[in-house]
Design a protein around this motif. Structure first.
Motif, PDB file in Angstrom:
ATOM      1  N   LEU A  69      -3.358  -5.216   0.831  1.00  0.00           N
ATOM      2  CA  LEU A  69      -3.409  -5.836   2.158  1.00  0.00           C
ATOM      3  C   LEU A  69      -2.678  -7.180   2.154  1.00  0.00           C
ATOM      4  N   LYS A  70      -2.932  -7.981   1.122  1.00  0.00           N
ATOM      5  CA  LYS A  70      -2.290  -9.296   1.033  1.00  0.00           C
ATOM      6  C   LYS A  70      -0.778  -9.158   0.831  1.00  0.00           C
ATOM      7  N   ALA A  71      -0.361  -8.184   0.017  1.00  0.00           N
ATOM      8  CA  ALA A  71       1.072  -7.986  -0.243  1.00  0.00           C
ATOM      9  C   ALA A  71       1.805  -7.555   1.028  1.00  0.00           C
ATOM     10  N   LYS A  72       1.194  -6.648   1.775  1.00  0.00           N
ATOM     11  CA  LYS A  72       1.833  -6.138   2.996  1.00  0.00           C
ATOM     12  C   LYS A  72       1.957  -7.233   4.064  1.00  0.00           C
ATOM     13  N   THR A  73       0.936  -8.076   4.199  1.00  0.00           N
ATOM     14  CA  THR A  73       1.021  -9.151   5.185  1.00  0.00           C
ATOM     15  C   THR A  73       1.985 -10.241   4.711  1.00  0.00           C
TER      16      THR A  73
END
Length: 144
Positions: free
Chosen positions: A11-15
């Motif tokens: 989730l953090k990587a995609k955002t």
């Protein structure tokens, strides 16, 4: 707990690929105006691509909350209400174990109840460039 950490990292990587988080203006979510959460130039309010990608790859559920007054409002989620619709516009339980941790700028990993159902979860504060908490990253798996 490993699954939670993998999902949270996704989730953090995609955002992060979209750009740094910020609050800019307001946008309606489930019929009420709340602060608009952006990553780069992408507005997250009612934008489900990122949370759905995380779940497609890792299972479970994912949400982005925005801080709106004293509440944290779900602006992008695939957590479902009892009627099967996305639980956007609902707020983080202010009496639950997560709220005080996020208020301090700390993460919460563990069990919690979401809309009446037991989950194993991870909540991490979303901070703007100045380090202020402006929202929450969430991932979780229904227990049982």
């Amino acid at each position: 707990m490993d699954r939670i950490k993998v999902s949270m990292a996704a989730l953090k990587a995609k955002t992060a690929k979209l750009g740094p988080p910020k609050i800019e203006g307001t946008a309606p979510v489930a019929g009420k105006d709340v602060q608009a959460l952006y990553f780069g130039t992408t507005k997250m309010n009612n934008f489900f691509e990122v949370v759905d990608e995380v779940v497609k790859e890792n299972g479970g559920t994912a949400t982005l909350f925005v801080k709106n007054g004293n509440d944290f409002v779900r602006v992008a989620t695939n957590v479902k209400k009892d009627d099967g619709s996305r639980a956007i516009g609902t707020v983080l339980d202010p009496n639950g174990p997560v709220f005080p941790m996020i208020q301090k700028g700390d993460a919460y990993y563990g069990d919690t109840t979401i809309l009446g159902k037991p989950y194993i979860t991870g909540y991490d504060p979303i901070k703007d460039a100045s380090g202020k908490v402006i929202g929450i990253y969430y991932v979780g798996y229904l227990k049982g």
